[in-house]
Design a protein around this motif. Sequence first.
Motif, PDB file in Angstrom:
ATOM      1  N   CYS A 286      27.534  12.693  41.563  1.00 29.24           N
ATOM      2  CA  CYS A 286      28.889  12.379  42.054  1.00 29.24           C
ATOM      3  C   CYS A 286      28.786  11.774  43.451  1.00 29.24           C
ATOM      4  O   CYS A 286      27.841  12.040  44.182  1.00 29.24           O
ATOM      5  CB  CYS A 286      29.740  13.643  42.110  1.00 29.24           C
ATOM      6  SG  CYS A 286      30.021  14.400  40.518  1.00 29.24           S
ATOM      7  N   GLY A 287      29.787  10.980  43.786  1.00 28.48           N
ATOM      8  CA  GLY A 287      29.942  10.459  45.147  1.00 28.48           C
ATOM      9  C   GLY A 287      28.705   9.771  45.672  1.00 28.48           C
ATOM     10  O   GLY A 287      28.080   8.965  44.995  1.00 28.48           O
ATOM     11  N   THR A 288      28.340  10.130  46.890  1.00 32.72           N
ATOM     12  CA  THR A 288      27.184   9.502  47.536  1.00 32.72           C
ATOM     13  C   THR A 288      25.911   9.739  46.737  1.00 32.72           C
ATOM     14  O   THR A 288      25.059   8.852  46.625  1.00 32.72           O
ATOM     15  CB  THR A 288      27.051  10.051  48.956  1.00 32.72           C
ATOM     16  OG1 THR A 288      28.090   9.482  49.758  1.00 32.72           O
ATOM     17  CG2 THR A 288      25.711   9.745  49.577  1.00 32.72           C
ATOM     18  N   ALA A 289      25.788  10.922  46.145  1.00 32.79           N
ATOM     19  CA  ALA A 289      24.587  11.220  45.349  1.00 32.79           C
ATOM     20  C   ALA A 289      24.506  10.271  44.160  1.00 32.79           C
ATOM     21  O   ALA A 289      23.418   9.813  43.776  1.00 32.79           O
ATOM     22  CB  ALA A 289      24.620  12.675  44.876  1.00 32.79           C
ATOM     23  N   SER A 333      22.009  16.020  43.699  1.00 31.68           N
ATOM     24  CA  SER A 333      23.104  16.772  44.334  1.00 31.68           C
ATOM     25  C   SER A 333      22.632  17.430  45.624  1.00 31.68           C
ATOM     26  O   SER A 333      21.670  18.210  45.594  1.00 31.68           O
ATOM     27  CB  SER A 333      23.612  17.861  43.382  1.00 31.68           C
ATOM     28  OG  SER A 333      24.587  18.659  44.013  1.00 31.68           O
ATOM     29  N   GLN A 334      23.266  17.143  46.710  1.00 33.53           N
ATOM     30  CA  GLN A 334      22.922  17.778  47.989  1.00 33.53           C
ATOM     31  C   GLN A 334      23.119  19.276  47.903  1.00 33.53           C
ATOM     32  O   GLN A 334      22.206  20.027  48.199  1.00 33.53           O
ATOM     33  CB  GLN A 334      23.800  17.190  49.108  1.00 33.53           C
ATOM     34  CG  GLN A 334      23.393  17.557  50.510  1.00 33.53           C
ATOM     35  CD  GLN A 334      23.794  18.993  50.899  1.00 33.53           C
ATOM     36  OE1 GLN A 334      22.953  19.739  51.419  1.00 33.53           O
ATOM     37  NE2 GLN A 334      25.010  19.418  50.618  1.00 33.53           N
ATOM     38  N   SER A 335      24.258  19.688  47.381  1.00 33.05           N
ATOM     39  CA  SER A 335      24.579  21.127  47.336  1.00 33.05           C
ATOM     40  C   SER A 335      23.910  21.824  46.154  1.00 33.05           C
ATOM     41  O   SER A 335      23.662  23.018  46.167  1.00 33.05           O
ATOM     42  CB  SER A 335      26.094  21.309  47.215  1.00 33.05           C
ATOM     43  OG  SER A 335      26.531  20.723  45.973  1.00 33.05           O
ATOM     44  N   THR A 338      27.702  21.070  42.602  1.00 34.18           N
ATOM     45  CA  THR A 338      28.844  20.251  42.179  1.00 34.18           C
ATOM     46  C   THR A 338      29.132  20.469  40.707  1.00 34.18           C
ATOM     47  O   THR A 338      28.251  20.260  39.865  1.00 34.18           O
ATOM     48  CB  THR A 338      28.549  18.778  42.478  1.00 34.18           C
ATOM     49  OG1 THR A 338      28.376  18.643  43.891  1.00 34.18           O
ATOM     50  CG2 THR A 338      29.670  17.867  42.010  1.00 34.18           C
ATOM     51  N   VAL A 384      30.700  16.861  56.227  1.00 33.96           N
ATOM     52  CA  VAL A 384      31.135  16.624  54.847  1.00 33.96           C
ATOM     53  C   VAL A 384      30.645  15.269  54.360  1.00 33.96           C
ATOM     54  O   VAL A 384      30.232  15.109  53.216  1.00 33.96           O
ATOM     55  CB  VAL A 384      32.670  16.717  54.741  1.00 33.96           C
ATOM     56  CG1 VAL A 384      33.171  16.131  53.439  1.00 33.96           C
ATOM     57  CG2 VAL A 384      33.119  18.167  54.869  1.00 33.96           C
ATOM     58  N   ALA A 385      30.640  14.276  55.226  1.00 36.24           N
ATOM     59  CA  ALA A 385      30.140  12.949  54.833  1.00 36.24           C
ATOM     60  C   ALA A 385      28.619  13.002  54.800  1.00 36.24           C
ATOM     61  O   ALA A 385      27.960  13.295  55.794  1.00 36.24           O
ATOM     62  CB  ALA A 385      30.607  11.893  55.821  1.00 36.24           C
ATOM     63  N   SER A 386      28.062  12.719  53.638  1.00 37.16           N
ATOM     64  CA  SER A 386      26.621  12.847  53.454  1.00 37.16           C
ATOM     65  C   SER A 386      25.892  11.661  54.080  1.00 37.16           C
ATOM     66  O   SER A 386      26.204  10.512  53.794  1.00 37.16           O
ATOM     67  CB  SER A 386      26.327  12.906  51.957  1.00 37.16           C
ATOM     68  OG  SER A 386      24.978  13.230  51.747  1.00 37.16           O
ATOM     69  N   LEU A 471      32.414   4.059  50.964  1.00 36.64           N
ATOM     70  CA  LEU A 471      32.735   5.490  50.826  1.00 36.64           C
ATOM     71  C   LEU A 471      32.654   6.189  52.177  1.00 36.64           C
ATOM     72  O   LEU A 471      33.531   6.958  52.552  1.00 36.64           O
ATOM     73  CB  LEU A 471      31.777   6.134  49.823  1.00 36.64           C
ATOM     74  CG  LEU A 471      31.899   7.646  49.630  1.00 36.64           C
ATOM     75  CD1 LEU A 471      33.292   8.039  49.176  1.00 36.64           C
ATOM     76  CD2 LEU A 471      30.865   8.164  48.642  1.00 36.64           C
ATOM     77  N   LYS A 472      31.616   5.906  52.932  1.00 37.85           N
ATOM     78  CA  LYS A 472      31.464   6.508  54.268  1.00 37.85           C
ATOM     79  C   LYS A 472      32.685   6.202  55.120  1.00 37.85           C
ATOM     80  O   LYS A 472      33.277   7.077  55.744  1.00 37.85           O
ATOM     81  CB  LYS A 472      30.215   5.973  54.960  1.00 37.85           C
ATOM     82  CG  LYS A 472      28.913   6.555  54.478  1.00 37.85           C
ATOM     83  CD  LYS A 472      28.621   7.961  54.969  1.00 37.85           C
ATOM     84  CE  LYS A 472      28.932   9.068  54.053  1.00 37.85           C
ATOM     85  NZ  LYS A 472      28.671   9.076  52.678  1.00 37.85           N
ATOM     86  N   GLU A 475      36.042   7.907  53.827  1.00 43.47           N
ATOM     87  CA  GLU A 475      36.151   9.377  53.828  1.00 43.47           C
ATOM     88  C   GLU A 475      36.211   9.963  55.237  1.00 43.47           C
ATOM     89  O   GLU A 475      36.715  11.067  55.417  1.00 43.47           O
ATOM     90  CB  GLU A 475      35.044  10.028  53.008  1.00 43.47           C
ATOM     91  CG  GLU A 475      33.654   9.921  53.568  1.00 43.47           C
ATOM     92  CD  GLU A 475      32.651  10.706  52.709  1.00 43.47           C
ATOM     93  OE1 GLU A 475      33.000  11.737  52.124  1.00 43.47           O
ATOM     94  OE2 GLU A 475      31.506  10.265  52.637  1.00 43.47           O
TER      95      GLU A 475
HETATM   96  C1  AGP Z   1      29.596  12.066  50.326  1.00 40.98           C
HETATM   97  O1  AGP Z   1      29.735  11.597  51.652  1.00 40.98           O
HETATM   98  C2  AGP Z   1      30.746  12.943  49.906  1.00 40.98           C
HETATM   99  N1  AGP Z   1      30.885  14.048  50.771  1.00 40.98           N
HETATM  100  C3  AGP Z   1      30.715  13.296  48.437  1.00 40.98           C
HETATM  101  O2  AGP Z   1      30.883  12.089  47.740  1.00 40.98           O
HETATM  102  C4  AGP Z   1      29.433  13.975  47.911  1.00 40.98           C
HETATM  103  O3  AGP Z   1      28.369  13.061  47.911  1.00 40.98           O
HETATM  104  C5  AGP Z   1      29.686  14.413  46.453  1.00 40.98           C
HETATM  105  O4  AGP Z   1      30.749  15.335  46.452  1.00 40.98           O
HETATM  106  C6  AGP Z   1      28.459  15.024  45.770  1.00 40.98           C
HETATM  107  O5  AGP Z   1      28.102  16.206  46.436  1.00 40.98           O
HETATM  108  P1  AGP Z   1      26.659  16.852  46.066  1.00 40.98           P
HETATM  109  O6  AGP Z   1      25.622  15.862  46.517  1.00 40.98           O
HETATM  110  O7  AGP Z   1      26.605  18.153  46.797  1.00 40.98           O
HETATM  111  O8  AGP Z   1      26.621  17.033  44.568  1.00 40.98           O
END
Ligand code: AGP
Length: 596
Positions: A286-289, A333-335, A338, A384-386, A471-472, A475
């Motif tokens: 999702c998103g940046t990932a 996924s950073q977290s 998701t 929050v912005a990756s 996106l950066k 957001e």
């Molecule tokens: C990126 O700047 C956003 N904060 C958002 O798009 C994020 O990348 C997305 O919600 C995915 O999150 P994740 O990498 O933790 O899965």
Amino acid sequence: MSERLIEALGRLEYRGYDSSGVATIFEGELHRRRAEGKLGNLKTRLKEAPLSGTVGIAHTRWATHGAPTECNAHPHFTDGVAVVHNGIIENFSKLKDALAEVGAKFQTDTDTEVIAHLLTKFRRDGMGCLEAMHAMLKCVEGAFALAILFEDDPATIMVARNGPPLVIGHGDGEMFLGSDAIALAPFTNDITYLNDGDWAVVGKTSVQVFDIEGNVVTRPRHISLATADLVGKGNHPHFMEKEIYEQPEVIARALGHYINVNDSHVTTTSTDIDFAGVESLAISACGTAYLAGLIGKYWFERYARLIVEIDVASEFRYREIPLSPRSAALFISQSGETADTLASLRYCKAHGLRIGAVVNTRESTMAREADAIFPILAGPEIGVASTKAFTCQLAVLAALAIGAGKARGTITDDEEQVLVQSLATLPGVMRQVLNDITPEIELLSRELSHYRDVLYLGRGTSFPLAMEGALKLKEVSYIHAEGYAAGELKHGPIALIDENMPVIVIAPHDRFFDKTVSNMQEVAARGGRIILITDETGASMSKLPTMHTIVLPDVAEIIAPMIFSLPLQLLAYHTAVVMGADVDQPRNLAKSVTVE
Ligand code: AGP
């Protein structure tokens, strides 16, 4: 008690929220304090009216159903029950109607409140706490991490998990629970992770875990790596700026895990995905990932000659893609939490694919459910912005694609060495670029902040990068921005071009450069204002007048996306700062979207 609850909430602030609350049981009665907005408002409320008690629950809410008001803040109370909830109860309307018919009086617009009313109803029907909990779990559908207090059972907290993470901490003569191990780090790192469908009774010194059927199950205890020391901003005004400048250091750490600089080879990243035997590759995020994955698609196709099917996770599993067990799937996924990405991971797992998780959190649900973990080692990303997670994801994907190419014999040993040597230059080049371009970006951001719409263009791997730049910006500064394939300009977006919409063109001097220059001429011919991001060779070749030209060093194609990310991140950051936006916690956004 309430001080420790507030301390734990403080460690989750970075995830984004819009109200908060705390409840304790004291002398056989439930008490609560709640407040709209930031945690400071709840602290003020507690100073005015302190809470006593040795058992309590607390919550920071990110509004899904119902406005972010004090009334809708958790914990939600009904007769004898207090509930905090992360997630979405998908059948709450039906439950709410049925409960109202038997006399339930709702105080809020939230989905969560139905849980409290269900428990009160089952208790009134004569059920004990455990039975009422199990009965409630059989009624609700959707995603939830729950913590529940029963007024007449003051020694326990009932919890349940289906989707959003929930961890239980084992202390010295006391127990803790939280949305992730970071929240509990000051109190314990002895952690039990609940699986989806699990629910549990947490007592003063022990926990009993049940599965969805109510059978007692055992879940292992882990020593969490989460550290108690709160991640600070150092001498930066925002986490986002700190994390942008951390990139050279964390990229070096990530690359050290995947490449051997001495012999210029990719080290064996994981035996759990044998790319030589893989028929095709699916990628979902999702998103940046997702945008990192889109760039990774170009690399896996080019260097490993793999067919790559990629989609945003919220679409991926509903397309019914014909997946083969001879394929592999990567989830980025950073977290690692998701919801949509996790659901896509489980979808592919159910179809027999080998699962790889490219994650920043080793203890995350995705990491625990994957066959192979590819850590990006970016360190905690609080903004929050990756930013640093994005470039670390790219570095890892590049190493994996090169490794896959080597394993499949689609690149030679010499080609591998050249690619790895380019990757090895990343930390130094990133450091140089960050030093060189910051002053001009700060000036440019003042000009950009006056616009309401911005178009980003790129070709090849600069196309997903154009989307990431957009996106950066959107957001953190709330300026509307779109990223487009430069070749698509004539197929629609050119209608938008005028002096009121800057066009940011990402154009390293690669095989697409000349075509992208033509696109720039089309923009200039219509009075469009161009911000060109190119390299030294590109700058020497393009004679087009621009609003501004950012010149980066000439770099190998494989590292261009990581290098060209830097001006995009800095431009978004400084524009947001100029506009006075809440850079680290932009409105409406959460750091980890654990609901679909
Ligand atoms: C990126 O700047 C956003 N904060 C958002 O798009 C994020 O990348 C997305 O919600 C995915 O999150 P994740 O990498 O933790 O899965």
